[in-house]
Design a protein around this motif. Structure first.
Motif, PDB file in Angstrom:
ATOM      1  N   GLU A 177       0.735  -8.006   2.043  1.00 53.49           N
ATOM      2  CA  GLU A 177      -0.527  -8.001   1.306  1.00 53.49           C
ATOM      3  C   GLU A 177      -0.253  -7.987  -0.197  1.00 53.49           C
ATOM      4  O   GLU A 177       0.761  -7.446  -0.650  1.00 53.49           O
ATOM      5  N   GLU A 178      -1.150  -8.564  -0.961  1.00 64.60           N
ATOM      6  CA  GLU A 178      -1.027  -8.623  -2.410  1.00 64.60           C
ATOM      7  C   GLU A 178      -1.580  -7.330  -3.024  1.00 64.60           C
ATOM      8  O   GLU A 178      -2.758  -7.036  -2.893  1.00 64.60           O
ATOM      9  N   SER A 179      -0.718  -6.561  -3.692  1.00 66.41           N
ATOM     10  CA  SER A 179      -1.144  -5.257  -4.216  1.00 66.41           C
ATOM     11  C   SER A 179      -1.100  -5.161  -5.728  1.00 66.41           C
ATOM     12  O   SER A 179      -1.401  -4.108  -6.290  1.00 66.41           O
ATOM     13  N   SER A 180      -0.748  -6.249  -6.436  1.00 66.52           N
ATOM     14  CA  SER A 180      -0.556  -6.165  -7.880  1.00 66.52           C
ATOM     15  C   SER A 180      -1.825  -5.793  -8.626  1.00 66.52           C
ATOM     16  O   SER A 180      -1.766  -5.173  -9.693  1.00 66.52           O
ATOM     17  N   ASN A 181      -2.988  -6.164  -8.095  1.00 63.96           N
ATOM     18  CA  ASN A 181      -4.241  -5.802  -8.746  1.00 63.96           C
ATOM     19  C   ASN A 181      -4.857  -4.530  -8.173  1.00 63.96           C
ATOM     20  O   ASN A 181      -5.967  -4.155  -8.541  1.00 63.96           O
ATOM     21  N   LYS A 182      -4.149  -3.890  -7.246  1.00 62.68           N
ATOM     22  CA  LYS A 182      -4.649  -2.652  -6.642  1.00 62.68           C
ATOM     23  C   LYS A 182      -3.802  -1.449  -7.031  1.00 62.68           C
ATOM     24  O   LYS A 182      -4.297  -0.335  -7.112  1.00 62.68           O
TER      25      LYS A 182
ATOM     26  N   MET B  23      -8.547  -5.506 -12.791  1.00 65.79           N
ATOM     27  CA  MET B  23      -8.563  -4.645 -11.611  1.00 65.79           C
ATOM     28  C   MET B  23      -9.967  -4.544 -11.039  1.00 65.79           C
ATOM     29  O   MET B  23     -10.941  -4.442 -11.776  1.00 65.79           O
ATOM     30  N   GLN B  24     -10.062  -4.558  -9.724  1.00 70.91           N
ATOM     31  CA  GLN B  24     -11.346  -4.371  -9.065  1.00 70.91           C
ATOM     32  C   GLN B  24     -11.437  -2.938  -8.562  1.00 70.91           C
ATOM     33  O   GLN B  24     -12.192  -2.141  -9.093  1.00 70.91           O
ATOM     34  N   VAL B  25     -10.672  -2.642  -7.529  1.00 72.19           N
ATOM     35  CA  VAL B  25     -10.586  -1.274  -7.017  1.00 72.19           C
ATOM     36  C   VAL B  25      -9.111  -0.974  -6.829  1.00 72.19           C
ATOM     37  O   VAL B  25      -8.407  -1.743  -6.177  1.00 72.19           O
ATOM     38  N   GLY B  26      -8.632   0.102  -7.409  1.00 71.96           N
ATOM     39  CA  GLY B  26      -7.217   0.386  -7.241  1.00 71.96           C
ATOM     40  C   GLY B  26      -6.756   1.636  -7.955  1.00 71.96           C
ATOM     41  O   GLY B  26      -7.561   2.463  -8.382  1.00 71.96           O
ATOM     42  N   LEU B  27      -5.435   1.763  -8.077  1.00 69.29           N
ATOM     43  CA  LEU B  27      -4.811   2.927  -8.699  1.00 69.29           C
ATOM     44  C   LEU B  27      -4.035   2.490  -9.930  1.00 69.29           C
ATOM     45  O   LEU B  27      -3.313   1.492  -9.916  1.00 69.29           O
ATOM     46  N   LEU B  28      -4.172   3.282 -10.983  1.00 69.05           N
ATOM     47  CA  LEU B  28      -3.422   3.074 -12.213  1.00 69.05           C
ATOM     48  C   LEU B  28      -2.466   4.252 -12.343  1.00 69.05           C
ATOM     49  O   LEU B  28      -2.892   5.398 -12.473  1.00 69.05           O
ATOM     50  N   ILE B  29      -1.160   3.978 -12.262  1.00 69.64           N
ATOM     51  CA  ILE B  29      -0.151   5.030 -12.250  1.00 69.64           C
ATOM     52  C   ILE B  29       0.556   5.051 -13.594  1.00 69.64           C
ATOM     53  O   ILE B  29       1.218   4.078 -13.981  1.00 69.64           O
TER      54      ILE B  29
ATOM     55  N   TYR C 285     -13.039  -2.197   2.377  1.00 70.79           N
ATOM     56  CA  TYR C 285     -11.666  -2.267   1.906  1.00 70.79           C
ATOM     57  C   TYR C 285     -11.492  -3.536   1.072  1.00 70.79           C
ATOM     58  O   TYR C 285     -12.000  -4.592   1.441  1.00 70.79           O
ATOM     59  N   PRO C 286     -10.774  -3.466  -0.063  1.00 69.20           N
ATOM     60  CA  PRO C 286     -10.471  -4.701  -0.800  1.00 69.20           C
ATOM     61  C   PRO C 286      -9.777  -5.688   0.129  1.00 69.20           C
ATOM     62  O   PRO C 286      -8.840  -5.317   0.834  1.00 69.20           O
ATOM     63  N   HIS C 287     -10.243  -6.913   0.145  1.00 76.48           N
ATOM     64  CA  HIS C 287      -9.785  -7.876   1.146  1.00 76.48           C
ATOM     65  C   HIS C 287      -8.275  -8.065   1.133  1.00 76.48           C
ATOM     66  O   HIS C 287      -7.649  -8.165   2.192  1.00 76.48           O
ATOM     67  N   ASP C 288      -7.666  -8.125  -0.086  1.00 75.02           N
ATOM     68  CA  ASP C 288      -6.246  -8.419  -0.140  1.00 75.02           C
ATOM     69  C   ASP C 288      -5.360  -7.218   0.153  1.00 75.02           C
ATOM     70  O   ASP C 288      -4.132  -7.329   0.118  1.00 75.02           O
ATOM     71  N   MET C 289      -5.952  -6.053   0.451  1.00 76.00           N
ATOM     72  CA  MET C 289      -5.155  -4.902   0.880  1.00 76.00           C
ATOM     73  C   MET C 289      -5.874  -4.128   1.976  1.00 76.00           C
ATOM     74  O   MET C 289      -5.689  -2.930   2.137  1.00 76.00           O
TER      75      MET C 289
ATOM     76  N   TYR D 292      -5.554  -4.015   5.197  1.00 73.90           N
ATOM     77  CA  TYR D 292      -4.754  -3.394   6.250  1.00 73.90           C
ATOM     78  C   TYR D 292      -4.047  -2.131   5.758  1.00 73.90           C
ATOM     79  O   TYR D 292      -3.901  -1.173   6.509  1.00 73.90           O
ATOM     80  N   SER D 293      -3.615  -2.133   4.503  1.00 72.25           N
ATOM     81  CA  SER D 293      -2.980  -0.933   3.948  1.00 72.25           C
ATOM     82  C   SER D 293      -3.973   0.221   3.889  1.00 72.25           C
ATOM     83  O   SER D 293      -3.653   1.353   4.266  1.00 72.25           O
ATOM     84  N   PHE D 294      -5.188  -0.056   3.416  1.00 70.09           N
ATOM     85  CA  PHE D 294      -6.211   0.990   3.351  1.00 70.09           C
ATOM     86  C   PHE D 294      -6.607   1.446   4.752  1.00 70.09           C
ATOM     87  O   PHE D 294      -6.865   2.634   4.979  1.00 70.09           O
ATOM     88  N   GLU D 295      -6.665   0.503   5.673  1.00 70.77           N
ATOM     89  CA  GLU D 295      -7.007   0.861   7.050  1.00 70.77           C
ATOM     90  C   GLU D 295      -5.935   1.772   7.649  1.00 70.77           C
ATOM     91  O   GLU D 295      -6.236   2.736   8.355  1.00 70.77           O
ATOM     92  N   PHE D 296      -4.673   1.476   7.362  1.00 69.23           N
ATOM     93  CA  PHE D 296      -3.573   2.300   7.873  1.00 69.23           C
ATOM     94  C   PHE D 296      -3.693   3.728   7.346  1.00 69.23           C
ATOM     95  O   PHE D 296      -3.495   4.692   8.097  1.00 69.23           O
TER      96      PHE D 296
END
Length: 226
Positions: free
Chosen positions: A125-130, A148-154, A187-191, A193-197
């Motif tokens: 999955e593409e996570s660069s914008n999340k 960024m749409q929805v995500g984490l800034l570390i 869930y953001p479409h491009d991630m 499955y990660s959010f679902e997990f």
């Protein structure tokens, strides 16, 4: 409640009582009206504190948010890392760069970070914008959140030389810098499955409703020998 939440030192116990008393009303408004997050922040400002987010989560699913997440994650970290190493040996180079960080400093916190950051990579999955890493004392917040749409800034200090920072300064949850989505976020479409997990497997919330892809990963983890 609005006046109390706006105080510099609000009465936390009073806010707890008021938020509990208004839970059904709040849920009806959010689910029924699907308001913008900005409207919810104006209407229920206390909801966006760490204390009340955890309390609201407990009201909805009767679980402790942080405890459920950390316990679920720690139980799976060894198997996830073993699964990633197995995949990395088959030329999954994006996973190798994350796992190499653990060779420098193999702490419990870094193992958790590696397990979570590698998850979307393992699921292709593409996570660069999340999930974005940034110098906490570098660029302005607007620049760091750009796109960024929805995500984490570390946030970390200095240049990033590894796949993820070994010392994290702060973490911010970002909802697109300009467009504010409704509260019933999917869930953001491009991630997705990660959010679902995270929800279905790590936190064990409605695990029987997971997709075939996550069901397969969960079964693979159960069968994977350390």
């Amino acid at each position: 409640m609005l006046l109390e939440a706006q105080k510099r030192d609000p009465d936390l116990q009073l806010l707890d009582e008021l938020m509990t008393a208004t839970f059904s009303q709040r849920r009806k408004e959010i689910i029924g009206d699907e308001p913008l997050i900005s409207a919810v922040m104006d209407r229920w400002p206390a909801l966006f504190s760490q204390r009340q987010l955890s309390a609201e989560f407990s009201r909805i699913v009767t679980k402790d948010l942080l405890e459920s997440f950390v316990d679920g994650l720690d139980a799976l970290v060894p198997r996830l890392l073993a699964l990633y190493k197995d995949a990395a040996s088959k030329r999954r180079l994006t996973l190798s760069s994350v796992l190499e960080c653990l060779q420098k400093e193999d702490t419990n916190q870094n193992r958790r970070s590696a397990a979570l950051i590698s998850l979307p990579r393992y699921l292709s999955e593409e996570s660069s914008n999340k999930i974005r890493m940034c110098d906490a004392h570098g660029e302005t917040l607007d620049v760091m959140m750009k796109g960024m749409q929805v995500g984490l800034l570390i946030g970390h200090e200095g240049a990033l030389h590894d796949a993820f920072p070994l010392e994290i300064i702060n973490v911010a949850v970002v909802v697109e810098e300009r467009v504010i989505y409704c509260m019933n976020l999917e869930y953001p479409h491009d991630m997705k499955y990660s959010f679902e997990f995270l929800q279905r497997v790590i936190m064990n919330i409605k695990p029987d409703q997971c997709s075939a892809r996550i069901h397969g990963l969960r079964n693979k983890l159960l069968r994977f020998r350390l």
